[in-house]
Design a protein around this motif. Structure first.
Motif, PDB file in Angstrom:
ATOM      1  N   GLY A  42     -14.761 137.929  55.517  1.00 52.84           N
ATOM      2  CA  GLY A  42     -15.319 137.531  56.791  1.00 52.84           C
ATOM      3  C   GLY A  42     -16.402 138.430  57.337  1.00 52.84           C
ATOM      4  O   GLY A  42     -16.860 138.212  58.467  1.00 52.84           O
ATOM      5  N   LYS A  43     -16.822 139.424  56.580  1.00 52.67           N
ATOM      6  CA  LYS A  43     -17.841 140.347  57.041  1.00 52.67           C
ATOM      7  C   LYS A  43     -19.025 140.379  56.081  1.00 52.67           C
ATOM      8  O   LYS A  43     -18.924 139.984  54.926  1.00 52.67           O
ATOM      9  CB  LYS A  43     -17.281 141.760  57.196  1.00 52.67           C
ATOM     10  N   GLN A  44     -20.157 140.854  56.577  1.00 55.34           N
ATOM     11  CA  GLN A  44     -21.338 141.007  55.752  1.00 55.34           C
ATOM     12  C   GLN A  44     -21.200 142.243  54.863  1.00 55.34           C
ATOM     13  O   GLN A  44     -20.453 143.169  55.169  1.00 55.34           O
ATOM     14  CB  GLN A  44     -22.591 141.145  56.614  1.00 55.34           C
ATOM     15  N   ARG A  45     -21.933 142.229  53.771  1.00 55.49           N
ATOM     16  CA  ARG A  45     -21.958 143.395  52.914  1.00 55.49           C
ATOM     17  C   ARG A  45     -22.629 144.549  53.651  1.00 55.49           C
ATOM     18  O   ARG A  45     -23.670 144.374  54.285  1.00 55.49           O
ATOM     19  CB  ARG A  45     -22.700 143.082  51.617  1.00 55.49           C
ATOM     20  N   GLU A  46     -22.037 145.726  53.571  1.00 55.43           N
ATOM     21  CA  GLU A  46     -22.555 146.877  54.281  1.00 55.43           C
ATOM     22  C   GLU A  46     -22.703 148.071  53.357  1.00 55.43           C
ATOM     23  O   GLU A  46     -21.971 148.224  52.378  1.00 55.43           O
ATOM     24  CB  GLU A  46     -21.640 147.248  55.451  1.00 55.43           C
ATOM     25  N   LEU A  47     -23.647 148.912  53.693  1.00 59.48           N
ATOM     26  CA  LEU A  47     -23.844 150.150  52.953  1.00 59.48           C
ATOM     27  C   LEU A  47     -22.722 151.122  53.272  1.00 59.48           C
ATOM     28  O   LEU A  47     -22.410 151.361  54.437  1.00 59.48           O
ATOM     29  CB  LEU A  47     -25.192 150.771  53.311  1.00 59.48           C
ATOM     30  N   VAL A  48     -22.129 151.681  52.238  1.00 58.13           N
ATOM     31  CA  VAL A  48     -21.095 152.694  52.396  1.00 58.13           C
ATOM     32  C   VAL A  48     -21.687 154.089  52.257  1.00 58.13           C
ATOM     33  O   VAL A  48     -21.477 154.961  53.101  1.00 58.13           O
ATOM     34  CB  VAL A  48     -19.959 152.502  51.375  1.00 58.13           C
ATOM     35  N   ASP A  89     -10.610 149.831  55.139  1.00 61.72           N
ATOM     36  CA  ASP A  89     -11.449 150.095  53.979  1.00 61.72           C
ATOM     37  C   ASP A  89     -11.285 149.025  52.904  1.00 61.72           C
ATOM     38  O   ASP A  89     -12.026 149.034  51.916  1.00 61.72           O
ATOM     39  CB  ASP A  89     -11.125 151.463  53.374  1.00 61.72           C
ATOM     40  N   THR A  90     -10.329 148.150  53.068  1.00 63.49           N
ATOM     41  CA  THR A  90     -10.095 147.087  52.097  1.00 63.49           C
ATOM     42  C   THR A  90     -11.335 146.215  51.968  1.00 63.49           C
ATOM     43  O   THR A  90     -11.835 145.669  52.952  1.00 63.49           O
ATOM     44  CB  THR A  90      -8.894 146.236  52.503  1.00 63.49           C
ATOM     45  N   ALA A  91     -11.838 146.078  50.755  1.00 63.07           N
ATOM     46  CA  ALA A  91     -13.053 145.317  50.505  1.00 63.07           C
ATOM     47  C   ALA A  91     -13.327 145.295  49.011  1.00 63.07           C
ATOM     48  O   ALA A  91     -12.687 146.007  48.234  1.00 63.07           O
ATOM     49  CB  ALA A  91     -14.248 145.936  51.241  1.00 63.07           C
ATOM     50  N   VAL A  92     -14.294 144.486  48.630  1.00 61.59           N
ATOM     51  CA  VAL A  92     -14.858 144.572  47.295  1.00 61.59           C
ATOM     52  C   VAL A  92     -16.002 145.569  47.362  1.00 61.59           C
ATOM     53  O   VAL A  92     -16.903 145.432  48.193  1.00 61.59           O
ATOM     54  CB  VAL A  92     -15.359 143.215  46.781  1.00 61.59           C
ATOM     55  N   TYR A  93     -15.961 146.552  46.504  1.00 60.88           N
ATOM     56  CA  TYR A  93     -16.969 147.601  46.488  1.00 60.88           C
ATOM     57  C   TYR A  93     -17.952 147.352  45.357  1.00 60.88           C
ATOM     58  O   TYR A  93     -17.562 147.118  44.212  1.00 60.88           O
ATOM     59  CB  TYR A  93     -16.318 148.971  46.325  1.00 60.88           C
ATOM     60  N   TYR A  94     -19.239 147.416  45.686  1.00 62.66           N
ATOM     61  CA  TYR A  94     -20.306 147.132  44.738  1.00 62.66           C
ATOM     62  C   TYR A  94     -21.179 148.355  44.517  1.00 62.66           C
ATOM     63  O   TYR A  94     -21.596 149.014  45.472  1.00 62.66           O
ATOM     64  CB  TYR A  94     -21.197 145.996  45.240  1.00 62.66           C
ATOM     65  N   CYS A  95     -21.468 148.615  43.274  1.00 60.45           N
ATOM     66  CA  CYS A  95     -22.406 149.659  42.900  1.00 60.45           C
ATOM     67  C   CYS A  95     -23.823 149.106  42.950  1.00 60.45           C
ATOM     68  O   CYS A  95     -24.058 147.933  42.653  1.00 60.45           O
ATOM     69  CB  CYS A  95     -22.070 150.155  41.497  1.00 60.45           C
TER      70      CYS A  95
END
Length: 120
Positions: A42-48, A89-95
Motif C-alpha cells: 500500500g505504499k510507494q517505493r522509497e529510498l532506504v 520495516d516489513t517490505a520488499v527490498y530492492y537493490c
C-alpha cells in the motif's frame, strides 16, 4: 548487460537483525552509486540508503542509526546491515545501481527484490 541479485531476506522478530546482499554481474566497466529501496504494501517505493562510488552514504530518516549500507567494489556488491528491526520495516527490498556497461552508456539497474518480514 548488468544483473543484480539480492539475498538475505527473511523473517525476523522485532529488535532482530538481517544482512542483505546484492551482487552485480555482467560486463561492468564502471559502477557508480548503489542503493537500497523498499516497498511496503500500500505504499510507494522509497529510498532506504544510498552509497556513492566514493563511499558517502545517505539514509532515510526512518532507518538512520539502525541500518548501515556498505559496498565491496572488487565484488560489485552492496550490503545493507539492518539492526533493531521494527514491524514497519516489513517490505520488499530492492537493490539499485547506476553502472556503465559494455554498451558504454550509464543506466539504472534494479534487482528482483527480497522480502523482509518483521513480526513477532
Amino acid at each position: 548487460q548488468v544483473q543484480l541479485v539480492e539475498s538475505g531476506g527473511g523473517l525476523v522478530q522485532p529488535g532482530g537483525s538481517l544482512r542483505l546482499s546484492c551482487a552485480a554481474s555482467g560486463s561492468i566497466f564502471s559502477m557508480y552509486a548503489m542503493g537500497w529501496y523498499r516497498q511496503a504494501p500500500g505504499k510507494q517505493r522509497e529510498l532506504v540508503a544510498v552509497i556513492s562510488s566514493g563511499g558517502s552514504t545517505t539514509y532515510a530518516d526512518s532507518v538512520k542509526g539502525r541500518f548501515t549500507i556498505s559496498r565491496d567494489n572488487a565484488k560489485n556488491t552492496v550490503y545493507l546491515q539492518m539492526n533493531s528491526l521494527k514491524p514497519e520495516d516489513t517490505a520488499v527490498y530492492y537493490c539499485n545501481c547506476n553502472a556503465r556497461s559494455s554498451g558504454g552508456v550509464v543506466r539504472t539497474y534494479w534487482g528482483q527484490g527480497t522480502q523482509v518480514t518483521v513480526s513477532s
